[in-house]
Write a protein that holds these residues in place. Sequence first.
Motif, PDB file in Angstrom:
ATOM      1  N   SER A  32     -15.353  -0.474   7.396  1.00  0.00           N
ATOM      2  CA  SER A  32     -13.993  -0.985   7.370  1.00  0.00           C
ATOM      3  C   SER A  32     -13.377  -0.913   8.758  1.00  0.00           C
ATOM      4  O   SER A  32     -13.561   0.057   9.495  1.00  0.00           O
ATOM      5  N   ALA A  33     -12.621  -1.943   9.103  1.00  0.00           N
ATOM      6  CA  ALA A  33     -11.923  -1.957  10.381  1.00  0.00           C
ATOM      7  C   ALA A  33     -10.561  -1.293  10.288  1.00  0.00           C
ATOM      8  O   ALA A  33      -9.787  -1.335  11.235  1.00  0.00           O
ATOM      9  N   LEU A  34     -10.248  -0.668   9.142  1.00  0.00           N
ATOM     10  CA  LEU A  34      -8.977   0.023   8.958  1.00  0.00           C
ATOM     11  C   LEU A  34      -9.207   1.525   8.856  1.00  0.00           C
ATOM     12  O   LEU A  34     -10.179   1.964   8.241  1.00  0.00           O
ATOM     13  N   PRO A  35      -8.296   2.325   9.414  1.00  0.00           N
ATOM     14  CA  PRO A  35      -8.389   3.770   9.184  1.00  0.00           C
ATOM     15  C   PRO A  35      -8.095   4.088   7.731  1.00  0.00           C
ATOM     16  O   PRO A  35      -7.357   3.365   7.056  1.00  0.00           O
ATOM     17  N   LYS A 150     -13.403  -9.714   0.098  1.00  0.00           N
ATOM     18  CA  LYS A 150     -12.100 -10.371   0.214  1.00  0.00           C
ATOM     19  C   LYS A 150     -12.169 -11.582   1.141  1.00  0.00           C
ATOM     20  O   LYS A 150     -11.394 -12.532   0.998  1.00  0.00           O
ATOM     21  N   THR A 151     -13.104 -11.550   2.082  1.00  0.00           N
ATOM     22  CA  THR A 151     -13.269 -12.698   2.970  1.00  0.00           C
ATOM     23  C   THR A 151     -13.767 -13.923   2.206  1.00  0.00           C
ATOM     24  O   THR A 151     -13.427 -15.058   2.558  1.00  0.00           O
ATOM     25  N   TRP A 152     -14.582 -13.714   1.152  1.00  0.00           N
ATOM     26  CA  TRP A 152     -15.052 -14.852   0.347  1.00  0.00           C
ATOM     27  C   TRP A 152     -13.882 -15.474  -0.407  1.00  0.00           C
ATOM     28  O   TRP A 152     -13.704 -16.702  -0.408  1.00  0.00           O
ATOM     29  N   LEU A 188      -2.775  -5.846   5.841  1.00  0.00           N
ATOM     30  CA  LEU A 188      -4.099  -5.912   6.449  1.00  0.00           C
ATOM     31  C   LEU A 188      -5.125  -5.510   5.398  1.00  0.00           C
ATOM     32  O   LEU A 188      -4.940  -4.520   4.688  1.00  0.00           O
ATOM     33  N   LYS A 189      -6.208  -6.272   5.301  1.00  0.00           N
ATOM     34  CA  LYS A 189      -7.231  -6.006   4.297  1.00  0.00           C
ATOM     35  C   LYS A 189      -8.608  -6.035   4.941  1.00  0.00           C
ATOM     36  O   LYS A 189      -8.925  -6.950   5.705  1.00  0.00           O
ATOM     37  N   SER A 190      -9.423  -5.039   4.598  1.00  0.00           N
ATOM     38  CA  SER A 190     -10.832  -5.091   4.973  1.00  0.00           C
ATOM     39  C   SER A 190     -11.588  -5.862   3.902  1.00  0.00           C
ATOM     40  O   SER A 190     -11.054  -6.163   2.835  1.00  0.00           O
ATOM     41  N   GLY A 198      -8.807   0.383   1.837  1.00  0.00           N
ATOM     42  CA  GLY A 198      -9.148  -0.771   2.640  1.00  0.00           C
ATOM     43  C   GLY A 198      -8.029  -1.774   2.781  1.00  0.00           C
ATOM     44  O   GLY A 198      -8.261  -2.898   3.218  1.00  0.00           O
ATOM     45  N   SER A 199      -6.793  -1.397   2.425  1.00  0.00           N
ATOM     46  CA  SER A 199      -5.632  -2.260   2.604  1.00  0.00           C
ATOM     47  C   SER A 199      -4.485  -1.430   3.160  1.00  0.00           C
ATOM     48  O   SER A 199      -4.379  -0.236   2.878  1.00  0.00           O
ATOM     49  N   MET A 200      -3.622  -2.071   3.934  1.00  0.00           N
ATOM     50  CA  MET A 200      -2.528  -1.349   4.569  1.00  0.00           C
ATOM     51  C   MET A 200      -1.363  -2.300   4.813  1.00  0.00           C
ATOM     52  O   MET A 200      -1.561  -3.437   5.256  1.00  0.00           O
TER      53      MET A 200
END
Length: 429
Positions: A32-35, A150-152, A188-190, A198-200
């Motif tokens: 994940s690109a989110l903390p 989520k990207t799909w 923001l969602k990973s 994975g969401s913020m």
Amino acid sequence: MTTAPTDRPAPPRVLFGSFDAERSWEARGGRSALPSLAPGPAAAALAGADELLLQLCGPRDLLLTGRPMVPELLADLRSHAALGAVATVPGDPAVPVEERLAAGAGAGLGASAHTPLPYAVLPVTPAAVAGLGGTAAVPEPAAVLAVNAKTWANAFCAAHGVEGAARTAGSAEELEREVGRLGYPVVLKSAHGVAGRGSMVVTDALRLGAVLRYQRARAADRGEPLLVQRLYQRAADFSAHFDLAPDGSMGEVAFRGMTNTGLSFAGSDTLDERVEARLRADDGYLRVLAALGAELGAAGYWGPVCVDGLIATDGTLVPVLDVNARLSMGRIALALDAAAPTRLTRLSFAAVRCSGEPRDSYLTIRRMLAEAGLAVTGDRGHGVRVLTAATLRAPVGRCYYVVQADTTEQVAESERRLRELLAQLPSAS
């Protein structure tokens, strides 16, 4: 295409599986690109949640659990509905059920002629099905991983011009630029995540700065891109549920309401009839669901589907916030609806202090509900039912429950009283 109902009896099914599929998908899909803002539930509590799948079992079906079910719980559940048989998969309870089945632990459980219905298809699921001795196929795990990202779902929304499509940011610089274009607040969602993981929500430059520093510190291991989405002010959250057959045909759509705490799922509710009427009368929305089903099938997926959406306070309909190509709490809640068709239902959970064995905690909660006049009985059709016991593991477990009532006010009051009782449970010494 929607299939017509049939009077032919469905073949018996075997249900099993992990309720934390997203953790497996996230591990394979990329970091994940989110903390991480908050820890998820304890693994032991989620492992015991497979008892919820019994609500989906008809009389000819079989549920495979990771641990033996508490006899009193099983008797209580069967007093409300005609449910299927239950068997425990032999082996170490700390090992996921799918892995035990793949190693051959399910060969003698009598499920070889049953159609498999896992909670979710994981990389090990085909081997688990083979370990049961069956020949039925499940979707390719790679296809399941892809469509649950989520990207799909976002690519589908962007391609079809669906309200709610997010922007993609693959670096700290792109993230800063896209947030600047949308303006605060944003979500923001990973690619993978559930129940708020994975969401913020980013409301200001201070919060965004923390994410940017996190990304820049890990530039060499960036992981999957982030989605940057407008934050909608919610008036109603809902989920649409349907099945996709291997031939691509789409079953009838059913709806549930949702309650969220922030971005985290908190409960599945009977959907307000006015909201459901709006959705069923919206041809554009129904076409979106049909197109989504077709693309899921084209991507190689079949099985249960849950599509989260919302209606904003300004009336905007966001048809596809998330696609869950698996079973879901909402699907289980629909089965509970069928068992109490004249009641409103709310399926939810609460973290609880536990001591002793799960059976001890279950019997204590059952006694407290009865003494408080909250238990659903044969003579009392409204109140609370506890649905799991294996999740009540010391020191902190999860109590999964359903509230049944005639009005939303009664649902809220019964749930308030339940949570007061749960707060009185003794903790482990």
